[in-house]
Motif scaffolding. Structure first.
Motif, PDB file in Angstrom:
ATOM      1  N   MET A 114     -21.613 -36.063   1.894  1.00  0.00           N
ATOM      2  CA  MET A 114     -23.073 -35.258   1.654  1.00  0.00           C
ATOM      3  C   MET A 114     -23.954 -35.786   0.927  1.00  0.00           C
ATOM      4  O   MET A 114     -25.297 -35.900   1.052  1.00  0.00           O
ATOM      5  CB  MET A 114     -22.687 -33.587   1.415  1.00  0.00           C
ATOM      6  CG  MET A 114     -23.692 -32.680   1.166  1.00  0.00           C
ATOM      7  SD  MET A 114     -23.356 -31.108   0.946  1.00  0.00           S
ATOM      8  CE  MET A 114     -22.862 -31.298  -1.063  1.00  0.00           C
ATOM      9  N   THR A 117     -25.511 -39.050   2.232  1.00  0.00           N
ATOM     10  CA  THR A 117     -26.290 -38.904   3.424  1.00  0.00           C
ATOM     11  C   THR A 117     -28.081 -38.387   2.719  1.00  0.00           C
ATOM     12  O   THR A 117     -28.623 -38.670   3.589  1.00  0.00           O
ATOM     13  CB  THR A 117     -25.850 -37.843   4.281  1.00  0.00           C
ATOM     14  OG1 THR A 117     -24.548 -38.466   4.801  1.00  0.00           O
ATOM     15  CG2 THR A 117     -26.622 -37.709   5.862  1.00  0.00           C
ATOM     16  N   SER A 166     -29.870 -33.218   8.793  1.00  0.00           N
ATOM     17  CA  SER A 166     -28.993 -34.544   8.887  1.00  0.00           C
ATOM     18  C   SER A 166     -27.618 -34.650   8.092  1.00  0.00           C
ATOM     19  O   SER A 166     -26.744 -35.064   8.816  1.00  0.00           O
ATOM     20  CB  SER A 166     -29.757 -35.782   8.577  1.00  0.00           C
ATOM     21  OG  SER A 166     -29.961 -35.772   7.252  1.00  0.00           O
ATOM     22  N   ALA A 168     -25.862 -31.883   7.692  1.00  0.00           N
ATOM     23  CA  ALA A 168     -24.840 -30.763   8.047  1.00  0.00           C
ATOM     24  C   ALA A 168     -24.619 -31.686   9.324  1.00  0.00           C
ATOM     25  O   ALA A 168     -23.204 -31.604   9.567  1.00  0.00           O
ATOM     26  CB  ALA A 168     -25.711 -29.709   8.463  1.00  0.00           C
ATOM     27  N   ILE A 169     -25.230 -32.164  10.236  1.00  0.00           N
ATOM     28  CA  ILE A 169     -24.673 -33.071  11.243  1.00  0.00           C
ATOM     29  C   ILE A 169     -23.884 -34.108  10.896  1.00  0.00           C
ATOM     30  O   ILE A 169     -22.793 -34.322  11.836  1.00  0.00           O
ATOM     31  CB  ILE A 169     -26.116 -33.420  12.157  1.00  0.00           C
ATOM     32  CG1 ILE A 169     -26.868 -32.346  12.735  1.00  0.00           C
ATOM     33  CG2 ILE A 169     -25.769 -34.273  13.386  1.00  0.00           C
ATOM     34  CD1 ILE A 169     -28.340 -32.621  13.155  1.00  0.00           C
ATOM     35  N   GLN A 171     -22.033 -34.584   8.536  1.00  0.00           N
ATOM     36  CA  GLN A 171     -20.715 -34.031   7.880  1.00  0.00           C
ATOM     37  C   GLN A 171     -19.844 -33.388   9.095  1.00  0.00           C
ATOM     38  O   GLN A 171     -18.662 -33.518   8.906  1.00  0.00           O
ATOM     39  CB  GLN A 171     -20.904 -32.981   7.162  1.00  0.00           C
ATOM     40  CG  GLN A 171     -21.541 -33.593   5.614  1.00  0.00           C
ATOM     41  CD  GLN A 171     -20.792 -32.810   4.357  1.00  0.00           C
ATOM     42  OE1 GLN A 171     -20.878 -33.540   3.421  1.00  0.00           O
ATOM     43  NE2 GLN A 171     -20.214 -31.995   4.590  1.00  0.00           N
ATOM     44  N   THR A 172     -20.692 -32.700   9.963  1.00  0.00           N
ATOM     45  CA  THR A 172     -20.023 -32.174  11.235  1.00  0.00           C
ATOM     46  C   THR A 172     -19.274 -33.225  12.162  1.00  0.00           C
ATOM     47  O   THR A 172     -18.043 -33.235  12.519  1.00  0.00           O
ATOM     48  CB  THR A 172     -20.761 -31.090  11.939  1.00  0.00           C
ATOM     49  OG1 THR A 172     -21.414 -30.302  11.153  1.00  0.00           O
ATOM     50  CG2 THR A 172     -20.034 -30.515  13.203  1.00  0.00           C
ATOM     51  N   VAL A 173     -19.896 -34.179  12.446  1.00  0.00           N
ATOM     52  CA  VAL A 173     -19.425 -35.295  13.250  1.00  0.00           C
ATOM     53  C   VAL A 173     -18.553 -35.969  12.503  1.00  0.00           C
ATOM     54  O   VAL A 173     -17.325 -36.415  13.086  1.00  0.00           O
ATOM     55  CB  VAL A 173     -20.761 -36.335  13.615  1.00  0.00           C
ATOM     56  CG1 VAL A 173     -20.061 -37.470  14.338  1.00  0.00           C
ATOM     57  CG2 VAL A 173     -21.764 -35.812  14.444  1.00  0.00           C
ATOM     58  N   ARG A 175     -16.161 -34.764  10.587  1.00  0.00           N
ATOM     59  CA  ARG A 175     -14.836 -33.849  10.521  1.00  0.00           C
ATOM     60  C   ARG A 175     -14.359 -33.929  11.980  1.00  0.00           C
ATOM     61  O   ARG A 175     -13.015 -34.145  12.163  1.00  0.00           O
ATOM     62  CB  ARG A 175     -15.472 -32.374  10.252  1.00  0.00           C
ATOM     63  CG  ARG A 175     -15.390 -32.289   8.767  1.00  0.00           C
ATOM     64  CD  ARG A 175     -15.390 -30.614   8.642  1.00  0.00           C
ATOM     65  NE  ARG A 175     -16.478 -29.888   9.034  1.00  0.00           N
ATOM     66  CZ  ARG A 175     -17.601 -29.665   8.284  1.00  0.00           C
ATOM     67  NH1 ARG A 175     -17.846 -30.256   7.125  1.00  0.00           N
ATOM     68  NH2 ARG A 175     -18.719 -29.091   8.844  1.00  0.00           N
ATOM     69  N   GLY A 176     -15.033 -33.948  12.929  1.00  0.00           N
ATOM     70  CA  GLY A 176     -14.766 -34.115  14.360  1.00  0.00           C
ATOM     71  C   GLY A 176     -14.311 -35.510  14.775  1.00  0.00           C
ATOM     72  O   GLY A 176     -13.385 -35.728  15.839  1.00  0.00           O
TER      73      GLY A 176
END
Length: 187
Positions: A114, A117, A166, A168-169, A171-173, A175-176
């Protein structure tokens, strides 16, 4: 396989940044009509996720398509003339902004994702883009550097929202599908 995957990523981020141009733009009349757009989010994401070379290539591809006339910029703008207008410096700055964002992401591998980025997006996606955009804006809009700089402060709140998006995106990517964050992938 690696080359094909790189090409897919480069094309995807060029398309994503173009798609962000579909969101309505807001022209700032006192700055020669330089618009507020969502497309700088694409610059931040390209650099943060693809790294300096792939990220900057994706933006260069987008701008090449714009230069040949495709209306891929906010408000359906396209053609070589957009590079000669007041926002031309910002457009060129997009390439270097993605590059610097990618370099910073690589340099901050040991940082929390976080924070890395956010730092990369602020320095590359805002600072570097403005470094190119403000002097060219001053020249094209017949403003002093101070007028162009202070006038450009109107963009900062929206750019900070894009930094948050950016982060949030990414970090989400991460994780997945952590392997999709090429700036943090293990060599």
């Amino acid at each position: 396989m690696q080359k094909e995957l790189s090409l897919v990523y480069i094309c995807f981020f060029a398309a994503l940044t173009a798609a962000l141009g579909l969101m309505p733009k807001f022209d700032i009349a006192f700055l020669g009509g330089v618009p507020i757009t969502a497309q700088t989010l694409g610059i931040m994401l390209a650099g943060a996720m693809l790294g300096p070379w792939r990220g900057s290539l994706s933006i260069a591809l987008l701008l090449l398509l714009v230069a040949v006339g495709l209306p891929l910029l906010a408000g359906g703008r396209g053609g070589i003339a957009v590079f000669y207008g007041p926002s031309g410096g910002f457009l060129v700055g997009w390439i270097f902004g993605a590059m610097v964002t990618g370099f910073i992401m690589q340099l901050t591998k040991g940082w929390n994702l976080m924070l890395g980025t956010a730092f990369a997006a602020i320095i590359g996606g805002i600072g570097v883009v403005y470094l190119f955009g403000i002097p060219y804006l001053a020249l094209k809009a017949n403003l002093t550097m101070w007028q162009a700089f202070t006038g450009s402060l109107v963009y900062i709140p929206g750019d900070l929202v894009k930094v948050v998006a950016s982060v949030a995106i990414v970090q989400t990517v991460a994780r997945g599908m952590p392997s999709a964050i090429l700036t943090r992938a293990q060599a």
